[in-house]
Design an enzyme around this catalytic site. Sequence first.
Site, PDB file in Angstrom:
ATOM      1  N   ASP A 193       0.756  -1.002  -0.094  1.00 47.84           N
ATOM      2  CA  ASP A 193       0.138   0.069   0.034  1.00 47.84           C
ATOM      3  C   ASP A 193       0.927   1.203  -0.031  1.00 47.84           C
ATOM      4  O   ASP A 193       1.890   1.576   0.819  1.00 47.84           O
ATOM      5  CB  ASP A 193      -0.973   0.092   1.260  1.00 47.84           C
ATOM      6  CG  ASP A 193      -1.924   1.152   1.265  1.00 47.84           C
ATOM      7  OD1 ASP A 193      -2.513   1.410   0.143  1.00 47.84           O
ATOM      8  OD2 ASP A 193      -2.402   1.473   2.524  1.00 47.84           O
ATOM      9  N   HIS A 228      -7.574  10.545   4.206  1.00 51.95           N
ATOM     10  CA  HIS A 228      -6.648  10.075   4.921  1.00 51.95           C
ATOM     11  C   HIS A 228      -6.853  10.247   6.535  1.00 51.95           C
ATOM     12  O   HIS A 228      -6.884  11.499   6.619  1.00 51.95           O
ATOM     13  CB  HIS A 228      -5.224   9.858   4.704  1.00 51.95           C
ATOM     14  CG  HIS A 228      -4.994   8.790   3.343  1.00 51.95           C
ATOM     15  ND1 HIS A 228      -4.280   9.207   2.172  1.00 51.95           N
ATOM     16  CD2 HIS A 228      -5.476   7.783   3.013  1.00 51.95           C
ATOM     17  CE1 HIS A 228      -4.122   8.215   1.323  1.00 51.95           C
ATOM     18  NE2 HIS A 228      -4.844   7.295   1.989  1.00 51.95           N
ATOM     19  N   THR A 263      -6.888   3.654   9.599  1.00 49.07           N
ATOM     20  CA  THR A 263      -7.244   4.457  10.771  1.00 49.07           C
ATOM     21  C   THR A 263      -8.266   3.874  11.825  1.00 49.07           C
ATOM     22  O   THR A 263      -7.951   3.676  12.985  1.00 49.07           O
ATOM     23  CB  THR A 263      -7.761   5.741  10.565  1.00 49.07           C
ATOM     24  OG1 THR A 263      -6.801   6.548   9.462  1.00 49.07           O
ATOM     25  CG2 THR A 263      -7.987   6.659  11.657  1.00 49.07           C
TER      26      THR A 263
HETATM   27  O1  G3H Z   1      -4.204   3.279   2.160  1.00 47.93           O
HETATM   28  C1  G3H Z   1      -4.825   3.059   3.530  1.00 47.93           C
HETATM   29  C2  G3H Z   1      -5.855   3.922   3.550  1.00 47.93           C
HETATM   30  O2  G3H Z   1      -6.204   4.764   2.325  1.00 47.93           O
HETATM   31  C3  G3H Z   1      -6.280   4.373   4.830  1.00 47.93           C
HETATM   32  O3  G3H Z   1      -7.375   5.161   4.782  1.00 47.93           O
HETATM   33  O4  G3H Z   1      -6.916   6.551   6.986  1.00 47.93           O
HETATM   34  O5  G3H Z   1      -9.156   6.183   6.365  1.00 47.93           O
HETATM   35  O6  G3H Z   1      -8.155   4.384   7.185  1.00 47.93           O
HETATM   36  P1  G3H Z   1      -7.763   5.720   6.489  1.00 47.93           P
HETATM   37 ZN    ZN Z   2      -4.203   5.111   1.465  1.00 42.65          ZN
END
Ligand code: G3H
Ligand code: ZN
Length: 330
Positions: free
Chosen positions: A92, A191, A250
């Site tokens: 990722d 994010h 998150t």
């Molecule tokens: O690549 C990881 C996600 O885009 C994380 O998103 O901060 O909403 O969990 P988030």
């Molecule tokens: Zn991301």
Amino acid sequence: MSFRDGKQLKETYRRAQSGGYAFMANNVVESNVLLGLLQAYSDASSHLVVQITPGAAKYVGGGDKRAGLRALCRLIHETAEAFPIAVFVNLDHFTVGEMDLIRVAIDERLVSSIMIDASQESFEENVRISREVVGMASGSGILIEAELGKIKGVEDEIASDEALYTDPEEAVEFIRRTGADLLAISIGTQHGVSKGRDIELRIDLAEAIRAELEKNDLDAPLVLHGSSGLLPDQVRDVIRHGVCKLNKDTHYQYAYGRAACSFYLENSEAVLPPEGVEDDVLNLFAGSAWSPDKAVFDPRVVGREIQRQVVVIATELIRQAGSAGSAAAE
Ligand code: G3H
Ligand code: ZN
């Protein structure tokens, strides 16, 4: 089942798209979140997508990303063997600075898919870098996800203070020229800790991107980053308009912190010396009648609490994605 490669992941996403459901893609950095996910996904008989960021690899490797990447992948591969679902691993937010790690992951077949994130670069540079990674993975079966547009907020080592929505026509040119298997789009999610009711989610844009791709005979499932803040209705709407993978980090970070915090607040007297007792950590309180309680401070005890909290969150997220039963169907 066990860790599965990109060929099976492609088929898994294809089925999800024709069945009108999606998969959450869940970031992991240690075993408690991983075990909670494996438990929840097995209970729901859903295949599982986990993901590793460069920062997670760096953390696990004590600063050595390559060592951390190998260690985390092996932990996932080995642990997955005991669970009755397919487990897919995605890299990722790997950037142009991590081409050497991407090479290792491909050569050693450590993962099922890789996200190359060159979204901070110009369109032409983004095309060039993403295309290069597609070329590197050619023949390996490993899927490549590339991003067009910018997601606001901080995710691991990637930070952006601006949001740049994905343009549908550019998306067609981008997929055509890069040959990427999956397209990460920017439609207003952020994010980090974001609140679904406050973000300006452009469902119409997801729909337009999907329509343009289809019109041009391009079959690239859409990926949504920054999904932790989405409300259930928003998740349902984005899936209806072509999003097949929703990234969640998150949410689990909070589940971890919340479970650990609650546990230690409730059990502080078993860990911290009471007033009047010398704080003699080094000698394990040898000079005092008081002792900390090993049945509480053993890290596995809080670890199980964290796993339970992850199961609760993951179970609800599987319901929202609609992926329950996907493992039973095979
Ligand atoms: O690549 C990881 C996600 O885009 C994380 O998103 O901060 O909403 O969990 P988030
Ligand atoms: Zn991301």
